[in-house]
Design an enzyme around this catalytic site. Structure first.
Site, PDB file in Angstrom:
ATOM      1  N   GLU A 114      52.663 -20.187  40.893  1.00  0.00           N
ATOM      2  CA  GLU A 114      51.859 -19.289  40.054  1.00  0.00           C
ATOM      3  C   GLU A 114      52.528 -19.053  38.710  1.00  0.00           C
ATOM      4  O   GLU A 114      51.876 -19.004  37.664  1.00  0.00           O
ATOM      5  CB  GLU A 114      51.622 -17.944  40.773  1.00  0.00           C
ATOM      6  CG  GLU A 114      50.785 -18.046  42.040  1.00  0.00           C
ATOM      7  CD  GLU A 114      49.317 -18.399  41.764  1.00  0.00           C
ATOM      8  OE1 GLU A 114      48.899 -18.444  40.592  1.00  0.00           O
ATOM      9  OE2 GLU A 114      48.583 -18.657  42.746  1.00  0.00           O
ATOM     10  N   ARG A 118      50.655 -20.361  35.282  1.00  0.00           N
ATOM     11  CA  ARG A 118      50.156 -19.303  34.387  1.00  0.00           C
ATOM     12  C   ARG A 118      51.107 -19.074  33.218  1.00  0.00           C
ATOM     13  O   ARG A 118      50.700 -19.100  32.060  1.00  0.00           O
ATOM     14  CB  ARG A 118      49.971 -17.990  35.159  1.00  0.00           C
ATOM     15  CG  ARG A 118      48.965 -18.118  36.281  1.00  0.00           C
ATOM     16  CD  ARG A 118      48.650 -16.771  36.908  1.00  0.00           C
ATOM     17  NE  ARG A 118      48.079 -16.946  38.227  1.00  0.00           N
ATOM     18  CZ  ARG A 118      47.137 -16.182  38.748  1.00  0.00           C
ATOM     19  NH1 ARG A 118      46.655 -15.174  38.084  1.00  0.00           N
ATOM     20  NH2 ARG A 118      46.681 -16.405  39.981  1.00  0.00           N
ATOM     21  N   ASP A 241      44.245 -28.728  46.155  1.00  0.00           N
ATOM     22  CA  ASP A 241      43.477 -29.043  44.939  1.00  0.00           C
ATOM     23  C   ASP A 241      44.257 -29.598  43.736  1.00  0.00           C
ATOM     24  O   ASP A 241      44.056 -30.735  43.297  1.00  0.00           O
ATOM     25  CB  ASP A 241      42.635 -27.823  44.517  1.00  0.00           C
ATOM     26  CG  ASP A 241      43.401 -26.492  44.531  1.00  0.00           C
ATOM     27  OD1 ASP A 241      44.622 -26.509  44.746  1.00  0.00           O
ATOM     28  OD2 ASP A 241      42.769 -25.433  44.320  1.00  0.00           O
ATOM     29  N   GLU A 357      36.194 -22.621  38.773  1.00  0.00           N
ATOM     30  CA  GLU A 357      36.035 -24.065  39.034  1.00  0.00           C
ATOM     31  C   GLU A 357      34.618 -24.599  38.853  1.00  0.00           C
ATOM     32  O   GLU A 357      34.427 -25.722  38.368  1.00  0.00           O
ATOM     33  CB  GLU A 357      36.554 -24.402  40.447  1.00  0.00           C
ATOM     34  CG  GLU A 357      38.066 -24.352  40.603  1.00  0.00           C
ATOM     35  CD  GLU A 357      38.660 -22.960  40.733  1.00  0.00           C
ATOM     36  OE1 GLU A 357      37.866 -21.979  40.772  1.00  0.00           O
ATOM     37  OE2 GLU A 357      39.887 -22.816  40.792  1.00  0.00           O
ATOM     38  N   THR A 441      46.162 -26.707  35.088  1.00  0.00           N
ATOM     39  CA  THR A 441      45.237 -26.206  36.111  1.00  0.00           C
ATOM     40  C   THR A 441      44.825 -24.754  35.860  1.00  0.00           C
ATOM     41  O   THR A 441      43.923 -24.238  36.516  1.00  0.00           O
ATOM     42  CB  THR A 441      45.810 -26.395  37.534  1.00  0.00           C
ATOM     43  OG1 THR A 441      44.773 -26.175  38.476  1.00  0.00           O
ATOM     44  CG2 THR A 441      46.968 -25.444  37.803  1.00  0.00           C
TER      45      THR A 441
HETATM   46  C1  DMJ Z   1      43.911 -20.783  39.230  1.00  0.00           C
HETATM   47  O1  DMJ Z   1      45.103 -20.067  39.287  1.00  0.00           O
HETATM   48  C2  DMJ Z   1      44.159 -22.265  39.122  1.00  0.00           C
HETATM   49  O2  DMJ Z   1      43.003 -22.885  38.677  1.00  0.00           O
HETATM   50  C3  DMJ Z   1      44.603 -22.868  40.431  1.00  0.00           C
HETATM   51  O3  DMJ Z   1      44.768 -24.243  40.344  1.00  0.00           O
HETATM   52  C4  DMJ Z   1      43.592 -22.548  41.500  1.00  0.00           C
HETATM   53  N1  DMJ Z   1      43.250 -21.172  41.574  1.00  0.00           N
HETATM   54  C5  DMJ Z   1      43.061 -20.390  40.391  1.00  0.00           C
HETATM   55  C6  DMJ Z   1      41.619 -20.229  39.966  1.00  0.00           C
HETATM   56  O4  DMJ Z   1      40.702 -20.201  40.942  1.00  0.00           O
END
Ligand code: DMJ
Length: 452
Positions: A114, A118, A241, A357, A441
């Site tokens: 995380e 982020r 994912d 998403e 992501t």
């Molecule tokens: C985000 O923190 C990122 O996209 C991660 O890869 C998956 N979950 C959340 C959003 O849903």
């Protein structure tokens, strides 16, 4: 010839009647303004009630931290969204807070994944967009403190690492939390000239790939000290994912051929064993990684990203079938649930934590096809969010999609991703060139530059 023209006219007028006229530039601009206003509203709430905290609690109107100290998740995650939208005042406020207050010199254990997607991703993209060296100093400091997490027997990282002592914890990890460092660490290698970052991230991701089954599938939980799978269910959603996402994007961003090959092999297996056609569109099911046999026909909000990555990689045909399923999931339950059984049409996990998403995939498909249907899908989805989740202080997650109940939380990815992808969908293409950047992501854009 005449009859052909007549037929074409009939089809055209029928589609205008059925689907409405194509969205005009004026209508797209109006959508952008609406989303910008919502972004301002969310930031105002953060400023008023949660200034200096990681996140806003939009119902009780308080701040919330992930750990004992704040790492300013919301302002770090939101800065590039403000910049892209032209929200200059908001960008200045976020930047000032981050550059004056954020420090990683704390005796605090953090979750590697995380913090990397982020904070590290946010700081790196802020640096590339804004040019202030303060962002790069913070990113380099954070990257150095995260490296000890990769000191395991296999090179796959522990889930938690202490930023001061480098102490690690929790060896039971998953492909997403092992393989989602290539983009951020690759950028660090390019900015520092130190190859250790990219090498470390690549070794970890390819170790997951090496542990794939004969079917070329990976499971959900693996022990990073032994490389043994602890949960062999293969799927493309939670905990897997972004491992797939980064294999493809590492090639797009840096031209890495090994990752590209791993993506090609994996994507072929996913389409062979998981992709399931239904009258409502295509979904990805869950299977045992060894036998390839279905375990649960579950699909959800996180899985929805795959249509976007398929579109980006050029497979529009499959992507559009999957997006049909994504939109069905959204409209059938009014707002998409975290998980549902696509064979029984029943909800498995009823929450919607403001995830991006489905909108992200719409954005990619629109960019690749220019088909109006994706604008209409996006309009419906962002419209639902802005209407149903708005509170006096910001936007609240959904605890239950049916009957609708809100919960007191607004994740930083709402500002980093959901609002950004929604805005980009309607914004002029010139605001962001997909030939020049790749999103991490967490939707932080990083400039394409091949790895030496
Ligand atoms: C985000 O923190 C990122 O996209 C991660 O890869 C998956 N979950 C959340 C959003 O849903």
């Amino acid at each position: 010839m005449k009859s052909r023209i007549l037929l074409l006219c009939c089809i055209l007028s029928l589609s205008v009647t059925l689907f409405g006229r194509p969205m005009s530039d004026k209508q797209k601009a109006a959508q952008c303004e609406k989303i910008k206003a919502a972004t301002r509203h969310a930031w105002e709430g953060y400023k008023k009630y949660a200034w200096g905290f990681d996140a806003l609690k939009p119902i009780s109107k308080q701040g919330q931290n992930w750990y004992g100290v704040s790492f300013l998740m919301t302002p770090v995650d939101a800065f590039d969204t403000f910049t892209l939208m032209g929200l200059d005042k908001e960008a200045r406020e976020a930047k000032e807070l981050v550059l004056s207050k954020l420090t990683f010199d704390v005796d605090q254990e953090v979750q590697l994944f995380e913090v990397s997607i982020r904070l590290l991703g946010g700081l790196l993209s802020s640096y590339e967009l804004d040019g202030d060296p303060g962002y790069l100093t913070l990113a380099k400091d954070l990257g150095r403190r995260l490296l000890p997490a990769f000191h395991s027997e296999t090179g796959m990282p522990w889930r938690y690492v202490n930023l001061k002592t480098g102490k690690t914890r929790d060896s039971l990890s998953n492909p997403a939390e092992i393989g989602t460092y290539l983009l951020e660490f690759g950028k660090l290698t390019q900015f520092t000239g130190d190859s250790v970052y990219f090498k470390t991230a690549k070794k970890a991701a390819l170790m997951v790939y090496r542990n794939r089954s004969d079917n070329d599938l990976v499971g959900t939980i693996i022990d990073v000290t032994t490389g043994m799978w602890k949960n062999r269910e293969s799927q493309i959603g939670a905990r897997i994912d972004s491992y797939y996402e980064y294999l493809y994007k590492s090639w797009k961003l840096f031209g890495d051929e090994n990752c590209h090959h791993a993506w090609e092999v994996s994507n072929k297996a996913i389409k062979k064993f998981l992709l399931t056609k239904t009258p409502n569109g295509s979904f990805f099911t869950r299977v045992n990684m060894i036998s390839g046999k279905e375990t649960h026909p579950y699909y959800g909000a996180l899985d929805a990203f795959y249509a976007g990555i398929l579109a980006l990689s050029g497979d529009i045909e499959t992507a559009s079938e999957v997006q049909k399923g994504n939109f069905y999931m959204w409209t059938h339950f009014k707002i998409e649930p975290e998980e549902f059984d696509f064979k029984k049409d029943s909800v498995i996990s009823p929450e919607y934590p403001l995830r991006p998403e489905n909108l992200e995939s719409c954005f990619y498909l629109y960019r690749m096809t220019k088909e109006d249907q994706y604008l209409r899908m996006g309009k419906r989805m962002i419209g639902d969010i802005l209407k149903k989740c708005r509170t006096n202080a910001g936007f609240a997650e959904v605890k239950n999609v049916k009957p609708l109940q809100l919960s007191d939380s607004m994740e930083s990815f709402f500002l980093a991703e959901t609002l950004k992808y929604a805005w980009l969908l309607f914004a002029p293409e010139s605001t962001l060139d997909l030939n020049k950047v790749v999103f991490n992501t967490e939707a932080h854009p990083l400039k394409i530059q091949l790895m030496n």
